[in-house]
Design an enzyme around this catalytic site. Structure first.
Site, short mmCIF file in Angstrom:
data_model
loop_
_atom_site.label_atom_id
_atom_site.label_comp_id
_atom_site.label_asym_id
_atom_site.label_seq_id
_atom_site.Cartn_x
_atom_site.Cartn_y
_atom_site.Cartn_z
N LYS A 159 0.86 -1.18 0.00
CA LYS A 159 0.00 0.00 0.00
C LYS A 159 0.90 1.23 0.00
CE LYS A 159 -1.87 2.89 2.31
NZ LYS A 159 -1.85 4.42 2.20
N GLY A 189 6.53 4.77 8.78
CA GLY A 189 5.67 5.95 8.87
C GLY A 189 5.73 6.56 10.25
N SER A 190 4.66 7.20 10.65
CA SER A 190 4.65 7.93 11.91
C SER A 190 4.54 6.99 13.11
CB SER A 190 3.47 8.91 11.93
OG SER A 190 2.24 8.21 12.05
N THR A 191 5.04 7.48 14.23
CA THR A 191 4.98 6.70 15.46
C THR A 191 3.53 6.46 15.89
OG1 THR A 191 7.14 7.50 16.20
CG2 THR A 191 5.65 6.70 17.90
N GLU A 192 2.67 7.44 15.70
CA GLU A 192 1.27 7.31 16.12
C GLU A 192 0.59 6.16 15.38
OE1 GLU A 192 2.73 10.11 15.15
OE2 GLU A 192 2.92 11.07 17.11
N GLY A 200 2.14 3.71 13.87
CA GLY A 200 2.83 2.48 14.25
C GLY A 200 2.28 1.87 15.52
N GLU A 219 9.27 0.84 11.34
CA GLU A 219 10.32 1.87 11.24
C GLU A 219 9.60 3.21 11.30
OE1 GLU A 219 12.25 4.77 9.82
OE2 GLU A 219 12.49 3.66 7.94
N CYS A 228 13.16 10.37 8.18
CA CYS A 228 12.90 10.00 9.56
C CYS A 228 14.17 10.01 10.40
CB CYS A 228 12.23 8.63 9.63
SG CYS A 228 13.10 7.36 8.71
N GLU A 235 9.06 15.62 16.24
CA GLU A 235 9.55 15.44 14.88
C GLU A 235 8.85 16.43 13.96
OE1 GLU A 235 10.54 11.77 11.89
OE2 GLU A 235 8.57 11.78 12.82
#
Length: 506
Positions: free
Chosen positions: A212, A264-267, A269, A286, A320, A417
């Site tokens: 995706k 992608g973003s920590t949120e 993830g 990651e 990142c 970030e």
């Protein structure tokens, strides 16, 4: 996430100044070097008005709401892209399962390697087309797409083709087995490179893939699907489903997926980790970063400035592992900051298709708004802001390279970030203080150190909570080297022999 050149051969090494800069040398009153425009032809991209998703070896129209992908440098619509609905995700996963059970999972590694090698060669053959398309869709300078993204994408396929028939010697037992179907979700900052980063090891290990791509940058991933067709890859081995976050969620939660890989973003993830908990799916994440780039008083300052610029302004800071926190020893802080301002003022911002451009467009209006808001918070909290005097184009999403000094650790610009061309500068007195400040973050993806002493490099690297520590350089990557983070930067490794484990049943 880039195979950026060394600090001495920076991807941002153009000495020319933008309109309003202090000049090529940075000396006050000197005349700026003027460069004639050198635009790459957008016709090379072979843009089509419509793009469809790839399922079971065929490009088909999806059942989701079509999206329009936009050139961030001009805000013009590039193409309409068909997106996947829940039924399409189910079809793609089932197609990947059939291909895995009937063909790809049973195929000898040496035969798989031939297909993967063929994909690598086709990426090379279509490199110019891919570079222009990536720049149009993403906004990054053509120099970066041409010299970094596309060659490194090919390198990942070449490297993993070599592993396909040698998995028994990778250290995971004499006969490691593939997992099955890999569901992969990638970001918008390195669309083609991240696709290669995910797909190549999965295929080498005998897995099939449902990918995706990011909502704002689907085009090069879909052309990679065309390349898979050109390479005669068996139907269903690689499937590509454009769409927004709901498509990614549908893919991650599908019971037919054995392995999830997300960048992608920590949120997001954290949401993925919660959703796959207890399902038995293998997971690698990651995520975000807030890397410290540490400069000691014995460092070669001119070389360090090039590494700092490369570390934060490469790809407009959409990296990142960007060195977004600069920690400078107090005794050289003023001198380094002066050199840094002069160097940043020479960076050329503008048309990403111009080969002279150093700083391209921010990928989307949403991301530009986030960068602008965080930069404003830095000023509001008392940091001293300096922005390059470059002129911003009238259209498109652009943000001038910005350096904040007098930054304290409690400020948002030092903690969050930003994912843009914004650098926060802090100071330290002792090595222990440098380590304490560098590790004062919930992230742990990368770090850099600049010093003349090898013993200090090793001492500091042992104490840094980061997946990668660069010494006297920054943003150096190779397909044979593992990459990944700690804490809120995720877990698992991608690349190298270590990265193979994520796609094997060991």
């Amino acid at each position: 996430m880039t195979n950026a050149p060394d600090a001495n051969d920076s991807a941002l090494a153009s000495p020319a100044g933008s309109a309003g800069s202090t000049g090529a040398t940075g000396a006050p009153g000197s005349s700026p070097w003027e460069y004639a425009p050198a635009p790459e032809s957008r016709d090379i991209a072979g843009l089509k008005p419509n793009y469809w998703m790839l399922v079971d070896g065929q490009f088909v129209e999806g059942t989701g709401e079509p999206l329009k992908t936009v050139n961030p440098a001009t805000e013009e619509v590039l193409a309409e892209v068909s997106t996947a609905g829940p039924a399409d995700v189910d079809k793609a996963v089932k197609a990947a399962r059939r291909a895995y059970e009937r063909v790809w999972g049973r195929m000898p590694g040496a035969e798989r390697a031939k297909y993967i090698f063929r994909i690598a060669r086709l990426i090379q053959e279509r490199a110019r087309e891919l570079a222009v398309l990536e720049t149009l869709d993403n906004g990054k300078p053509i120099r970066e797409s041409r010299d970094v993204d596309v060659p490194t994408a090919a390198a990942h396929f070449f490297y993993h083709a070599g592993w396909a028939d040698k998995l028994g010697y990778a250290g995971y037992g004499p006969d490691p087995r593939p997992l099955g179907v890999a569901g992969q979700v990638i970001p918008w900052n390195f669309p083609l490179l991240m696709a290669a980063w995910k797909i190549a090891p999965a295929l080498a290990c005998g897995n099939t893939v449902v990918l995706k791509p990011a909502e704002t940058t689907p085009l090069t991933a879909l052309v990679l699907g065309e390349i898979c067709q050109q390479a005669d890859l068996p139907p269903g081995v690689v499937n590509i489903l454009p769409g927004a976050g709901d498509v990614g969620a549908e893919l991650v939660n599908h019971p037919g997926v054995n392995k999830v890989a997300f960048t992608g973003s920590t949120e997001v993830g954290k949401l993925i980790q919660r959703s796959v908990a207890g399902t038995g799916k293998k997971l690698t994440l990651e995520l975000g970063g807030k890397a410290a780039n540490i400069v000691f008083d014995d460092a070669p300052l001119d070389q360090a400035v090039e590494g700092i610029v490369n570390g934060i302004f490469f790809n407009q800071g959409h990296v990142c592992c960007a060195g977004s926190r600069l920690l400078v020893q107090e005794s050289v802080a003023e001198e380094l900051l002066d050199k840094l301002h002069r160097r940043v003022a020479t960076l050329r911002l503008g048309d990403p298709l111009d080969k002279n451009t150093d700083i391209g467009a921010i990928n989307s209006a949403e991301q530009l708004a986030k960068i602008t808001e965080l930069a404003a918070s830095g000023e509001a909290e008392g940091a001293r802001r300096w922005s390059s005097p470059c002129a911003l184009p009238d259209k498109g999403f652009f943000f001038a390279p910005t350096v904040f000094s007098d930054v304290h650790q409690a400020m948002r610009i030092a903690r969050e970030e930003i994912f843009g061309p914004v650098l926060s500068v802090l100071t330290f007195r002792t090595p222990d203080e440098a380590v304490a400040k560098a590790n004062n973050t919930p992230y742990g993806l990368s770090a850099g150190v600049w010093t003349d002493k090898g013993s200090r490099i090793l001492w500091l690297a042992q104490r840094m909570r980061a997946g990668v520590v660069w010494a006297n350089t920054f943003n150096r990557f190779d397909p044979s080297a593992p990459f990944g983070g700690y804490q809120e930067s995720g877990f698992g490794r991608e690349g190298g022999r270590t990265g193979l484990e994520a796609y094997l049943d060991v």
